[in-house]
Design a protein around this motif. Structure first.
Motif, PDB file in Angstrom:
ATOM      1  N   ALA A  82      21.331 -52.040   6.387  1.00  0.00           N
ATOM      2  CA  ALA A  82      22.168 -50.852   6.595  1.00  0.00           C
ATOM      3  C   ALA A  82      21.701 -50.082   7.824  1.00  0.00           C
ATOM      4  CB  ALA A  82      22.127 -49.972   5.351  1.00  0.00           C
ATOM      5  N   ASP A  83      20.386 -49.976   8.008  1.00  0.00           N
ATOM      6  CA  ASP A  83      19.871 -49.289   9.191  1.00  0.00           C
ATOM      7  C   ASP A  83      20.321 -49.982  10.471  1.00  0.00           C
ATOM      8  OD1 ASP A  83      18.577 -47.375   7.699  1.00  0.00           O
ATOM      9  OD2 ASP A  83      16.651 -48.415   7.691  1.00  0.00           O
ATOM     10  N   PHE A  84      20.334 -51.301  10.460  1.00  0.00           N
ATOM     11  CA  PHE A  84      20.806 -52.043  11.631  1.00  0.00           C
ATOM     12  C   PHE A  84      22.282 -51.737  11.895  1.00  0.00           C
ATOM     13  CE2 PHE A  84      23.217 -55.739  13.107  1.00  0.00           C
ATOM     14  CZ  PHE A  84      22.655 -55.926  14.356  1.00  0.00           C
ATOM     15  N   VAL A  85      23.097 -51.733  10.846  1.00  0.00           N
ATOM     16  CA  VAL A  85      24.530 -51.463  11.003  1.00  0.00           C
ATOM     17  C   VAL A  85      24.741 -50.071  11.587  1.00  0.00           C
ATOM     18  CG1 VAL A  85      26.730 -51.190   9.786  1.00  0.00           C
ATOM     19  CG2 VAL A  85      25.172 -53.052   9.164  1.00  0.00           C
ATOM     20  N   TRP A  86      23.980 -49.079  11.092  1.00  0.00           N
ATOM     21  CA  TRP A  86      24.112 -47.719  11.615  1.00  0.00           C
ATOM     22  C   TRP A  86      23.747 -47.672  13.091  1.00  0.00           C
ATOM     23  CZ3 TRP A  86      26.940 -44.141   9.855  1.00  0.00           C
ATOM     24  CH2 TRP A  86      27.087 -43.889   8.495  1.00  0.00           C
ATOM     25  N   ARG A  87      22.669 -48.333  13.465  1.00  0.00           N
ATOM     26  CA  ARG A  87      22.261 -48.300  14.870  1.00  0.00           C
ATOM     27  C   ARG A  87      23.322 -48.929  15.773  1.00  0.00           C
ATOM     28  NH1 ARG A  87      17.172 -49.723  12.658  1.00  0.00           N
ATOM     29  NH2 ARG A  87      17.405 -51.892  13.290  1.00  0.00           N
ATOM     30  N   MET A  88      23.912 -50.018  15.324  1.00  0.00           N
ATOM     31  CA  MET A  88      24.936 -50.678  16.130  1.00  0.00           C
ATOM     32  C   MET A  88      26.218 -49.862  16.196  1.00  0.00           C
ATOM     33  SD  MET A  88      23.622 -53.370  17.428  1.00  0.00           S
ATOM     34  CE  MET A  88      25.031 -54.352  17.957  1.00  0.00           C
ATOM     35  N   LYS A  89      26.409 -49.000  15.207  1.00  0.00           N
ATOM     36  CA  LYS A  89      27.637 -48.192  15.186  1.00  0.00           C
ATOM     37  C   LYS A  89      27.691 -47.247  16.370  1.00  0.00           C
ATOM     38  CE  LYS A  89      30.517 -45.535  11.991  1.00  0.00           C
ATOM     39  NZ  LYS A  89      30.632 -44.968  10.620  1.00  0.00           N
ATOM     40  N   TYR A  90      26.520 -46.826  16.874  1.00  0.00           N
ATOM     41  CA  TYR A  90      26.487 -45.901  18.014  1.00  0.00           C
ATOM     42  C   TYR A  90      25.557 -46.438  19.100  1.00  0.00           C
ATOM     43  CZ  TYR A  90      28.785 -42.933  14.660  1.00  0.00           C
ATOM     44  OH  TYR A  90      29.671 -42.445  13.737  1.00  0.00           O
ATOM     45  N   HIS A  91      25.691 -47.713  19.399  1.00  0.00           N
ATOM     46  CA  HIS A  91      24.853 -48.351  20.403  1.00  0.00           C
ATOM     47  C   HIS A  91      25.666 -48.584  21.665  1.00  0.00           C
ATOM     48  CE1 HIS A  91      21.832 -50.792  22.267  1.00  0.00           C
ATOM     49  NE2 HIS A  91      22.616 -51.840  22.320  1.00  0.00           N
ATOM     50  N   SER A  97      31.006 -40.260  21.126  1.00  0.00           N
ATOM     51  CA  SER A  97      30.759 -39.951  19.719  1.00  0.00           C
ATOM     52  C   SER A  97      30.110 -38.592  19.506  1.00  0.00           C
ATOM     53  CB  SER A  97      29.880 -41.036  19.092  1.00  0.00           C
ATOM     54  OG  SER A  97      30.515 -42.303  19.156  1.00  0.00           O
ATOM     55  N   ALA A  98      29.224 -38.181  20.412  1.00  0.00           N
ATOM     56  CA  ALA A  98      28.537 -36.897  20.224  1.00  0.00           C
ATOM     57  C   ALA A  98      28.167 -36.224  21.533  1.00  0.00           C
ATOM     58  CB  ALA A  98      27.282 -37.093  19.374  1.00  0.00           C
ATOM     59  N   GLY A  99      28.740 -36.673  22.640  1.00  0.00           N
ATOM     60  CA  GLY A  99      28.429 -36.057  23.926  1.00  0.00           C
ATOM     61  C   GLY A  99      28.781 -34.587  23.968  1.00  0.00           C
ATOM     62  N   LEU A 154      24.259 -38.076  17.649  1.00  0.00           N
ATOM     63  CA  LEU A 154      23.510 -37.186  18.535  1.00  0.00           C
ATOM     64  C   LEU A 154      22.168 -37.803  18.919  1.00  0.00           C
ATOM     65  CD1 LEU A 154      23.363 -34.503  20.004  1.00  0.00           C
ATOM     66  CD2 LEU A 154      22.377 -33.486  17.937  1.00  0.00           C
ATOM     67  N   LEU A 155      21.496 -38.433  17.970  1.00  0.00           N
ATOM     68  CA  LEU A 155      20.254 -39.138  18.292  1.00  0.00           C
ATOM     69  C   LEU A 155      20.508 -40.227  19.337  1.00  0.00           C
ATOM     70  CD1 LEU A 155      18.714 -39.503  14.714  1.00  0.00           C
ATOM     71  CD2 LEU A 155      17.864 -38.040  16.549  1.00  0.00           C
ATOM     72  N   SER A 156      21.651 -40.904  19.198  1.00  0.00           N
ATOM     73  CA  SER A 156      21.972 -41.979  20.143  1.00  0.00           C
ATOM     74  C   SER A 156      22.242 -41.439  21.532  1.00  0.00           C
ATOM     75  CB  SER A 156      23.183 -42.775  19.634  1.00  0.00           C
ATOM     76  OG  SER A 156      22.891 -43.413  18.412  1.00  0.00           O
ATOM     77  N   VAL A 157      22.889 -40.284  21.632  1.00  0.00           N
ATOM     78  CA  VAL A 157      23.131 -39.681  22.941  1.00  0.00           C
ATOM     79  C   VAL A 157      21.807 -39.434  23.649  1.00  0.00           C
ATOM     80  CG1 VAL A 157      23.942 -37.600  24.124  1.00  0.00           C
ATOM     81  CG2 VAL A 157      25.335 -38.633  22.351  1.00  0.00           C
ATOM     82  N   VAL A 198      24.861 -39.755  30.859  1.00  0.00           N
ATOM     83  CA  VAL A 198      26.137 -39.846  31.577  1.00  0.00           C
ATOM     84  C   VAL A 198      26.099 -40.952  32.618  1.00  0.00           C
ATOM     85  CG1 VAL A 198      27.663 -38.636  33.190  1.00  0.00           C
ATOM     86  CG2 VAL A 198      26.757 -37.443  31.189  1.00  0.00           C
ATOM     87  N   HIS A 199      24.979 -41.083  33.319  1.00  0.00           N
ATOM     88  CA  HIS A 199      24.910 -42.022  34.441  1.00  0.00           C
ATOM     89  C   HIS A 199      24.279 -43.355  34.071  1.00  0.00           C
ATOM     90  CE1 HIS A 199      26.420 -38.962  37.089  1.00  0.00           C
ATOM     91  NE2 HIS A 199      25.454 -38.139  36.756  1.00  0.00           N
TER      92      HIS A 199
END
Length: 465
Positions: A250-259, A267-269, A317-320, A402-403
Motif C-alpha cells: 500500500a505504501d508503494f501504491v501511495w508513493r506512485m500515486k504522486y510520483h 496535486s498540491a502545488g 504536499l510531501l511529494s511537492v 517547478v523547474h
C-alpha cells in the motif's frame, strides 16, 4: 585558590566563545522567535469507506456518537449519511488531543488570545480551512475545541466546497492528474510490484471475495487501520504477516500515486505555494517593524493556519517537496511549518566581559527568517537546508519543483528520517462557513495584488450602478 582562579578564567573564556553560554552568563533569556505556524492534518479516525464481500459485518452495527457524528452537511453523500467514511468519537478525541497539545506547545509562543467564548466570533488570529467532508469539518472543530477548551461553534470552520476546492483537493480538479497516475501504473516499477505481489493478492482475493489488484492494496490497508485504531477485532485470517505485507505494498501504491514533477504540482502545488506566499507576506509585515510580536501582527496576517484534509493531501504536499519513501499518513498525521524570526548571524547576541566580569548582551540590529518543518513530530529534513530552512532557500524548494530539479527517491522503505529536496496560478475561492451556505465568505486569503484587483472591480461595479 589557584583552582578557583583557573575555573573563573575558563568560565569567562567559555562565555566569550559560546553564544549559548553567553546567554546563561548574562542571565538573558532567549527571545521567542516563533511568528507563524501552518498545520496540515489528515482527519481523525473514521469508519471504512470501502468494504469487501467476505468481510464480517462489524461496521454496520458500529456505535458512534449520535450528537455530532450523525450530523451532516446538506451536500453530504449518501455513503456518509449511511455511516461510511465518517469521523468517529475516536477520531474526535485524536484531534481534540492535538488541539490541547497545540495549546500547550504553541499558544503562549504565538500569543494567542484564549479568552474567548462560544458566543465570540471566530478569532482573526487563526484561520481554519476544511475540505467538504464530514470527517474533515468535525476534525477541525475538535482541534479548535482542544485549543480553546470548549466546544466551538461549527461556524468557526471554513469549508472549501468540492466544486472550487483547488487548495486542499487540487488533485481532483485537473483531468491530467488521472492521466499521469495511469502512466505511473503502466511503468516498469509498477509492473514489477504487480508480479512480486501476485501471491499475496491471490490470497487476499480468495479471503475478501473479489479480485484484488495492486491499486486496491490501499483500501485493504486502510480497512486494517480502521480496525486497529478503533480496537475492533480483525478476522482470524488477517495474520500479522498478511497485514505487514499489505501495508508495504500500500505504501508503494501511495508513493506512485504522486510520483513525478508535473503530477505533484498538479496535486498540491497550490497549497505549497500558498504557504510560501503567506510566509512572505508575514515577513514583509515584520520587516516594516522588526520588533513586532506575534500578537501585534496585522489582522490580515493570522498567526496560525489549520488545514483539515485527507491522506492524499498530506502525501501530495510531501511529494511537492520531494519527500521520498514515506509511509502513508495514519489518521491525524500532520505536517507543521513554523516561521521564525531570528537575529542575523553578524548581529546575533554575544557576550562581552567588562571590568567587573559581568556579561552583557548586544542588541540584535537585523533579522533572518527561518522555516522549520515537522512530520508527525519528527523534523522533516530537506535537501537544501536540512530541517531548518532560510525562507529564501525554502522558496527555492518550490522553484526546484517547478523547474524539475527534483532527484529520484533515495530512501529505504524502513527509514525514519524524512529527507526531501529542495506557477501554476492559484485564484483563492470563497471559504464559506459550513452553517451559512450561500452567504459572503467569512475568510479569504487574498494576496495584495488580488486585493487591489478586487477593490478595482468593486469600484467599477459601484460606478456602473
Amino acid at each position: 585558590m589557584v583552582c578557583c582562579v583557573i575555573f573563573f578564567f575558563f568560565l569567562q573564556v567559555l562565555c566569550f566563545l559560546s553564544p549559548l553560554a553567553a546567554m546563561s552568563c548574562s542571565n538573558v533569556t532567549a527571545p521567542n522567535s516563533l511568528r507563524q505556524v501552518f498545520i496540515l492534518t489528515r482527519h481523525g479516525a473514521r469508519t471504512p469507506i470501502r468494504m469487501f464481500p467476505n468481510w464480517p459485518k462489524v461496521w454496520e452495527t458500529f456505535e458512534m456518537d449520535s450528537r455530532s457524528n450523525r450530523t451532516f452537511l446538506t451536500t453530504s453523500t449518501d455513503k456518509e449519511k449511511s455511516g461510511w467514511g465518517i469521523l468517529t468519537t475516536v477520531g474526535e478525541h485524536q484531534l481534540l488531543e492535538m488541539g490541547q497539545a497545540f495549546r500547550r506547545d504553541y499558544a503562549s509562543r504565538l500569543q494567542l488570545d484564549l479568552n474567548v467564548s462560544p458566543m465570540s466570533p471566530m478569532p482573526e488570529e487563526i484561520v481554519v480551512l476544511a475540505s467538504e467532508t464530514q470527517r474533515t469539518i468535525y476534525s477541525a472543530r475538535s482541534f479548535l475545541s482542544g485549543l480553546y477548551g470548549f466546544e466551538v461553534p461549527l461556524s468557526w470552520v471554513q469549508v472549501l466546497y468540492k466544486a472550487n476546492d483547488t487548495l486542499l483537493r487540487q488533485y481532483k480538479h485537473n483531468p491530467k492528474v488521472k492521466q499521469l497516475q495511469q502512466q505511473n501504473r503502466e511503468s516498469d516499477d509498477w509492473k514489477r510490484k504487480e508480479e512480486e505481489s501476485a501471491p499475496l493478492r491471490q490470497t487476499l482475493s480468495q479471503l475478501l471475495g473479489m479480485e484484488i489488484g495492486l491499486r486496491h492494496m490501499t483500501s485493504v490497508s486502510t480497512l486494517f487501520q480502521c480496525h486497529l485504531t478503533h480496537e475492533v477485532p480483525l478476522p482470524e485470517f488477517v495474520t500479522p504477516e498478511l497485514m505487514a505485507e499489505t501495508h508495504r505494498y500500500a505504501d508503494f501504491v501511495w508513493r506512485m500515486k504522486y510520483h513525478g514533477k508535473e503530477l505533484t504540482l498538479l496535486s498540491a502545488g497550490n497549497l505549497f505555494k500558498e504557504i510560501i506566499y503567506t510566509m512572505k507576506r508575514t515577513v514583509k509585515a515584520l520587516r516594516s517593524n522588526p520588533s513586532t510580536s506575534p500578537a501585534k501582527l496585522h489582522s490580515r496576517t493570522p498567526r496560525c493556519y489549520l488545514f483539515s484534509a485527507h491522506d492524499s493531501t498530506v502525501l501530495a504536499l510531501l511529494s511537492v517537496m520531494g519527500v521520498a519513501r514515506i509511509r502513508a499518513p495514519v489518521f491525524a498525521s500532520n505536517i507543521i511549518f513554523e516561521l521564525h524570526q531570528l537575529p542575523s548571524e553578524e548581529t546575533q547576541c554575544g557576550c562581552e566581559t567588562s571590568n567587573n566580569h559581568v556579561c552583557t548582551a548586544a542588541r540584535p540590529q537585523s533579522y533572518r527568517y527561518e522555516v522549520r518543518i515537522f512530520y508527525d513530530g519528527v523534523p522533516l529534513a530537506v535537501r537544501r537546508c536540512n530541517s531548518r530552512c532560510r525562507l529564501d532557500i525554502f522558496d527555492l524548494i518550490w522553484e526546484d519543483a517547478v523547474h524539475g530539479q527534483n532527484p529520484d527517491m533515495i530512501l529505504d522503505d524502513d527509514t525514519t528520517e524524512y529527507i526531501a529536496i529542495s506557477k501554476p496560478a492559484y485564484t483563492p475561492e470563497d471559504y464559506i462557513p459550513v452553517l451559512e451556505v450561500g452567504t459572503a465568505p467569512a475568510v479569504t486569503l487574498l494576496h495584495e495584488h488580488e486585493q487591489r484587483a478586487a477593490a478595482a472591480a468593486a469600484a467599477s461595479a459601484s460606478a456602473s450602478a
